[in-house]
Structures are given as C-alpha cells and as structure tokens.
Design a protein around this motif. Sequence first.
Motif, PDB file in Angstrom:
ATOM      1  N   LEU A 251      44.116   2.976 -19.522  1.00  0.00           N
ATOM      2  CA  LEU A 251      44.244   1.538 -19.242  1.00  0.00           C
ATOM      3  C   LEU A 251      45.702   1.109 -19.184  1.00  0.00           C
ATOM      4  O   LEU A 251      46.108   0.404 -18.251  1.00  0.00           O
ATOM      5  CB  LEU A 251      43.510   0.720 -20.306  1.00  0.00           C
ATOM      6  CG  LEU A 251      43.693  -0.796 -20.137  1.00  0.00           C
ATOM      7  CD1 LEU A 251      43.028  -1.277 -18.852  1.00  0.00           C
ATOM      8  CD2 LEU A 251      43.168  -1.566 -21.339  1.00  0.00           C
ATOM      9  N   THR A 252      46.493   1.512 -20.156  1.00  0.00           N
ATOM     10  CA  THR A 252      47.882   1.077 -20.146  1.00  0.00           C
ATOM     11  C   THR A 252      48.639   1.658 -18.951  1.00  0.00           C
ATOM     12  O   THR A 252      49.475   0.980 -18.351  1.00  0.00           O
ATOM     13  CB  THR A 252      48.586   1.441 -21.458  1.00  0.00           C
ATOM     14  OG1 THR A 252      48.359   2.820 -21.768  1.00  0.00           O
ATOM     15  CG2 THR A 252      48.062   0.583 -22.599  1.00  0.00           C
ATOM     16  N   ALA A 253      48.341   2.899 -18.576  1.00  0.00           N
ATOM     17  CA  ALA A 253      48.970   3.482 -17.388  1.00  0.00           C
ATOM     18  C   ALA A 253      48.625   2.663 -16.149  1.00  0.00           C
ATOM     19  O   ALA A 253      49.475   2.408 -15.289  1.00  0.00           O
ATOM     20  CB  ALA A 253      48.529   4.926 -17.215  1.00  0.00           C
ATOM     21  N   LEU A 254      47.380   2.238 -16.052  1.00  0.00           N
ATOM     22  CA  LEU A 254      46.935   1.475 -14.889  1.00  0.00           C
ATOM     23  C   LEU A 254      47.615   0.109 -14.841  1.00  0.00           C
ATOM     24  O   LEU A 254      48.099  -0.324 -13.784  1.00  0.00           O
ATOM     25  CB  LEU A 254      45.414   1.319 -14.920  1.00  0.00           C
ATOM     26  CG  LEU A 254      44.754   0.867 -13.617  1.00  0.00           C
ATOM     27  CD1 LEU A 254      43.348   1.434 -13.519  1.00  0.00           C
ATOM     28  CD2 LEU A 254      44.689  -0.644 -13.522  1.00  0.00           C
ATOM     29  N   LEU A 255      47.672  -0.578 -15.984  1.00  0.00           N
ATOM     30  CA  LEU A 255      48.267  -1.911 -16.001  1.00  0.00           C
ATOM     31  C   LEU A 255      49.763  -1.863 -15.720  1.00  0.00           C
ATOM     32  O   LEU A 255      50.293  -2.724 -14.998  1.00  0.00           O
ATOM     33  CB  LEU A 255      47.990  -2.589 -17.343  1.00  0.00           C
ATOM     34  CG  LEU A 255      46.512  -2.927 -17.607  1.00  0.00           C
ATOM     35  CD1 LEU A 255      46.337  -3.467 -19.022  1.00  0.00           C
ATOM     36  CD2 LEU A 255      45.987  -3.921 -16.584  1.00  0.00           C
ATOM     37  N   VAL A 256      50.452  -0.864 -16.260  1.00  0.00           N
ATOM     38  CA  VAL A 256      51.875  -0.727 -15.960  1.00  0.00           C
ATOM     39  C   VAL A 256      52.080  -0.424 -14.484  1.00  0.00           C
ATOM     40  O   VAL A 256      52.995  -0.957 -13.836  1.00  0.00           O
ATOM     41  CB  VAL A 256      52.518   0.364 -16.847  1.00  0.00           C
ATOM     42  CG1 VAL A 256      53.941   0.669 -16.384  1.00  0.00           C
ATOM     43  CG2 VAL A 256      52.525  -0.073 -18.304  1.00  0.00           C
ATOM     44  N   HIS A 257      51.212   0.416 -13.937  1.00  0.00           N
ATOM     45  CA  HIS A 257      51.318   0.726 -12.509  1.00  0.00           C
ATOM     46  C   HIS A 257      51.129  -0.540 -11.674  1.00  0.00           C
ATOM     47  O   HIS A 257      51.857  -0.758 -10.698  1.00  0.00           O
ATOM     48  CB  HIS A 257      50.292   1.783 -12.114  1.00  0.00           C
ATOM     49  CG  HIS A 257      50.568   2.395 -10.783  1.00  0.00           C
ATOM     50  ND1 HIS A 257      51.106   3.656 -10.627  1.00  0.00           N
ATOM     51  CD2 HIS A 257      50.402   1.906  -9.524  1.00  0.00           C
ATOM     52  CE1 HIS A 257      51.254   3.918  -9.344  1.00  0.00           C
ATOM     53  NE2 HIS A 257      50.827   2.872  -8.656  1.00  0.00           N
ATOM     54  N   ARG A 260      54.161  -2.572 -11.453  1.00  0.00           N
ATOM     55  CA  ARG A 260      55.202  -2.001 -10.592  1.00  0.00           C
ATOM     56  C   ARG A 260      54.789  -1.953  -9.126  1.00  0.00           C
ATOM     57  O   ARG A 260      55.598  -1.604  -8.265  1.00  0.00           O
ATOM     58  CB  ARG A 260      55.544  -0.590 -11.080  1.00  0.00           C
ATOM     59  CG  ARG A 260      56.245  -0.589 -12.432  1.00  0.00           C
ATOM     60  CD  ARG A 260      56.497   0.804 -12.936  1.00  0.00           C
ATOM     61  NE  ARG A 260      57.316   0.776 -14.149  1.00  0.00           N
ATOM     62  CZ  ARG A 260      57.249   1.669 -15.113  1.00  0.00           C
ATOM     63  NH1 ARG A 260      56.409   2.684 -15.011  1.00  0.00           N
ATOM     64  NH2 ARG A 260      58.019   1.564 -16.178  1.00  0.00           N
ATOM     65  N   ASP A 261      53.547  -2.276  -8.856  1.00  0.00           N
ATOM     66  CA  ASP A 261      53.018  -2.202  -7.489  1.00  0.00           C
ATOM     67  C   ASP A 261      52.268  -3.496  -7.180  1.00  0.00           C
ATOM     68  O   ASP A 261      51.039  -3.532  -7.189  1.00  0.00           O
ATOM     69  CB  ASP A 261      52.093  -0.986  -7.369  1.00  0.00           C
ATOM     70  CG  ASP A 261      51.656  -0.718  -5.934  1.00  0.00           C
ATOM     71  OD1 ASP A 261      51.869  -1.587  -5.067  1.00  0.00           O
ATOM     72  OD2 ASP A 261      51.071   0.360  -5.689  1.00  0.00           O
ATOM     73  N   PRO A 262      52.992  -4.579  -6.913  1.00  0.00           N
ATOM     74  CA  PRO A 262      52.326  -5.871  -6.687  1.00  0.00           C
ATOM     75  C   PRO A 262      51.372  -5.870  -5.499  1.00  0.00           C
ATOM     76  O   PRO A 262      50.406  -6.646  -5.481  1.00  0.00           O
ATOM     77  CB  PRO A 262      53.496  -6.833  -6.466  1.00  0.00           C
ATOM     78  CG  PRO A 262      54.684  -5.979  -6.169  1.00  0.00           C
ATOM     79  CD  PRO A 262      54.454  -4.683  -6.869  1.00  0.00           C
ATOM     80  N   PRO A 330      51.379  13.286  -3.518  1.00  0.00           N
ATOM     81  CA  PRO A 330      50.553  13.108  -4.715  1.00  0.00           C
ATOM     82  C   PRO A 330      50.904  11.924  -5.599  1.00  0.00           C
ATOM     83  O   PRO A 330      50.048  11.420  -6.324  1.00  0.00           O
ATOM     84  CB  PRO A 330      50.738  14.422  -5.479  1.00  0.00           C
ATOM     85  CG  PRO A 330      52.026  14.981  -4.987  1.00  0.00           C
ATOM     86  CD  PRO A 330      52.119  14.557  -3.562  1.00  0.00           C
ATOM     87  N   GLN A 331      52.158  11.441  -5.557  1.00  0.00           N
ATOM     88  CA  GLN A 331      52.530  10.340  -6.433  1.00  0.00           C
ATOM     89  C   GLN A 331      52.236   8.971  -5.834  1.00  0.00           C
ATOM     90  O   GLN A 331      52.435   7.948  -6.493  1.00  0.00           O
ATOM     91  CB  GLN A 331      54.013  10.446  -6.807  1.00  0.00           C
ATOM     92  CG  GLN A 331      54.337  11.689  -7.631  1.00  0.00           C
ATOM     93  CD  GLN A 331      55.732  11.640  -8.209  1.00  0.00           C
ATOM     94  OE1 GLN A 331      56.079  10.729  -8.937  1.00  0.00           O
ATOM     95  NE2 GLN A 331      56.538  12.638  -7.868  1.00  0.00           N
ATOM     96  N   THR A 332      51.736   8.964  -4.614  1.00  0.00           N
ATOM     97  CA  THR A 332      51.392   7.704  -3.953  1.00  0.00           C
ATOM     98  C   THR A 332      49.939   7.343  -4.218  1.00  0.00           C
ATOM     99  O   THR A 332      49.053   8.191  -4.123  1.00  0.00           O
ATOM    100  CB  THR A 332      51.613   7.823  -2.429  1.00  0.00           C
ATOM    101  OG1 THR A 332      52.991   8.080  -2.181  1.00  0.00           O
ATOM    102  CG2 THR A 332      51.194   6.548  -1.716  1.00  0.00           C
ATOM    103  N   VAL A 333      49.698   6.079  -4.554  1.00  0.00           N
ATOM    104  CA  VAL A 333      48.330   5.603  -4.735  1.00  0.00           C
ATOM    105  C   VAL A 333      47.685   5.433  -3.363  1.00  0.00           C
ATOM    106  O   VAL A 333      48.159   4.668  -2.526  1.00  0.00           O
ATOM    107  CB  VAL A 333      48.303   4.265  -5.499  1.00  0.00           C
ATOM    108  CG1 VAL A 333      46.902   3.670  -5.484  1.00  0.00           C
ATOM    109  CG2 VAL A 333      48.770   4.459  -6.925  1.00  0.00           C
TER     110      VAL A 333
END
Length: 415
Positions: A251-257, A260-262, A330-333
């Motif tokens: 969850l925290t990884a997702l929220l931080v992401h 950083r990705d509006p 791989p690092q791109t959503v």
Amino acid sequence: MPARARTRLTAEVTDFSHHSGAFADRPIEMLAELRERGPVTWSTAHDGFWVVTDHRDVIDGLADYGRFSSGFGPAIPANPFGTRHIPVGIDPPAHTTYRRVLNGWFGKAEVNRREPEIRALVEEIVKGLRERGSWDFVTDLAEVSPGAVTLGILGWDASRRVELLDVMARGLRNAAATDPGTVARNEAGDRWIREQILAEAAERRAHPREDLMTVLATDPIIDGAPMSDEEVSDTVVFLLLAGFHTTSGALTALLVHLARDPQLRARLDADRRLVPEAIEEIVRIHAPVTALARRVTEDTELGGVAMTRGDWALFVNLAANHDPAAFPDPQTVDLDRNRAKSVAFGWGVHRCMGLHLARLILRVEVEAVLDLLPDFEIDLGRTVRSRHLGIGWFYDAVPARLPVSPSVATPGSRA
C-alpha cells in the motif's frame, strides 16, 4: 582444488547482500548490474549463497521444489522467527495437506464474503484520517488494517496488533544482525510471540469458537490428529508475518508512486475500474517480498552454473519482475501489460496463499483513500524508504495531509 570451489568458478563472484545499506540505496540498479554479470551469481555474504536474478531462472527454480527445497526456511540468513513456517516452509506432499486447511479461510470466495466488513473497517480508519487532517500512511493506515483483518480471521483481539507489530518489525529490521545482544533480543521476541500463540491455542481447546485459531488448535489434520503445539506455532507465526507486513508494504509503495505520478492518479480518480490493474503493476515494480530462499537438494545446474547439494539459493522476485526480457521497459507502469508471469506473489506451489486477501485489502484501501481523501498530499521530502529492503519494499514514513484552506481575509484586515 575441491569440487565445490571448482563449480563456483563458473559463476561471477560478488559480495552482494540484500540486507545491506548499499542495496537499500539503489536496489533496482544493483540487481540489474548483477543480472548483467550473469543470471546466477555467487555471493560471499551470509556464509555464501547463489543469487538468481533472471526471470526465467527464478520461475524455474521456484517451481521446482524437488531440486530447490523450502524445507530449510524462506530467508537468508534464517528468519529470526524460525525456519519452519507452515505451509511456506515445507514441501509437498505435507505442504498440500496443511495448505488445504488454510485455503478455505483465504480462498477467493471466503475473501469476497468478508469484503463488506473489511470495507467498513478501512473506511472507518480513513474517515479518522480525514478528521485529523494530517497523518502518516505507514503507521495510521498501512500498518493498521491488514493486521486487524488478520487478527480478525484468527479470532484474536484486534487491540493486540500494536504489540505484535512492534516485536515482528524489530525482528525483521534486524534479520541479518550478528551482534550477540541483538540476536538475543530477536530470540526473545520469537519466544514471546510463540508463547502468545500457544496461550490462544490452549484457550480455544478449552473454549472453541468460530475462528481459524480454533481450527488450527483442535481440528484433525494429520492422520486424524490435530496439529502439535509446534505446528500451530509455526503456522500462526507465518500468518502474522505475512498478514501484517506484505500488504502494508504494497500500500505505501502504491501511494508514494501515485504521489510521483499524477497522471496515473488522475486516471484512477477518473475510473476506479483501473485500481486492480494499478495494484498488480505497482506490486510487480515494488515487490512486497524481495526474495525467497531455497536449499539445493542435489548437485544440479541453473542459469549455466553448477550448484552443489546443500547450497543456498536466493530467488530474487524483485529482480525477476524488472527483467526486461520478461517485462519490456520494466520500471514503467503499464496497466495494459501482460503480468501473467509476475512473481510479486511468488510462484509455483508456494505462491502466496493470501494473495486474494491482499488484493482485496489493497483495493479497498486505495478506493477509500481516493474517495474519502480526494485531495490528499504526500510530503515526498519527508518520505522515508526502509533501509531493510532485503525483506520487502517498505517505507518507514509516508507523511500526508489534506490541503489547508486559505483563510478568507475580512475587510480591513492585513494580507
């Protein structure tokens, strides 16, 4: 030259440690560098082990419990809370027997049945954050709801979440410690948790309830007999560790992401149907479990190197999910990418038993945050990523708040 030394000369030798500060500083880059040197390398850290970073070799190894056994523990060095976690720390056929007991409590149908109560719990927590105006997503949400849900399934008092979390978090932070005092504290923490488990088991034998703890303590499982105290303890330790920590980190990884990705956040705001795909993509990138250890059971070969019976191998989920051969860029959503072979939740017979529950909790948490805290802001300057990424992708602090409305100037007031 001894045979073991000769076989290791066929692979690159490193001093890589997934528990090091150097790895915490640049985990993705370091794993990519290892993969470039070879899909399987030999590390001299922690008494020596193989590091598997290529996606194909990771899934091949995790699927082959005959050559790569889980029966010696899932971590390098050994988990401070024991090595025989059930069912993740045993192989078939015993693994199948124990997992069958737990599947009924963590299967998709049962998890879906619990959605209303989980949603009510999460929304109550998030409404409390809204009323406060500022909070930390780690301590005030991510570490609250998964633990409360896990304890609810077990039938434990949810108020015990804080003391259990404190002991587990301290042990996991110091999983690679060699200082005698720290090791002793880890051992004391393990004893304490197991004492709590056996006290709950004894209470259920005297006063059965409709909960998982009663099933584990009283139901016939092996040859018509209930689990032993050791088996109950090993099972509940695993449920507590997995239930409290992996979903929290995700969850925290997702929220931080999202902070950083509006553009991604705007897409989720506009279409909640994208939330499940976003969760899958974020946990692929920021693996809740960094790696899984296995013990080599026979002289064998993997990734072009010869391994010797008794060697340890670390299958790095985080590296596999960043292998460009399996996941381009791989690092791109990419919400539309094929993630069928993501190892975010493991692979093979030991694939995460609680993945349906984790997905549900994460979806409900994200939806609640977007619905009830629509203008939340994360202070990225004060966000702190864990220095212990060898366990999983965690944050120590994710401070956030609602925007402060500017005061309305009254006539004659000074701006």
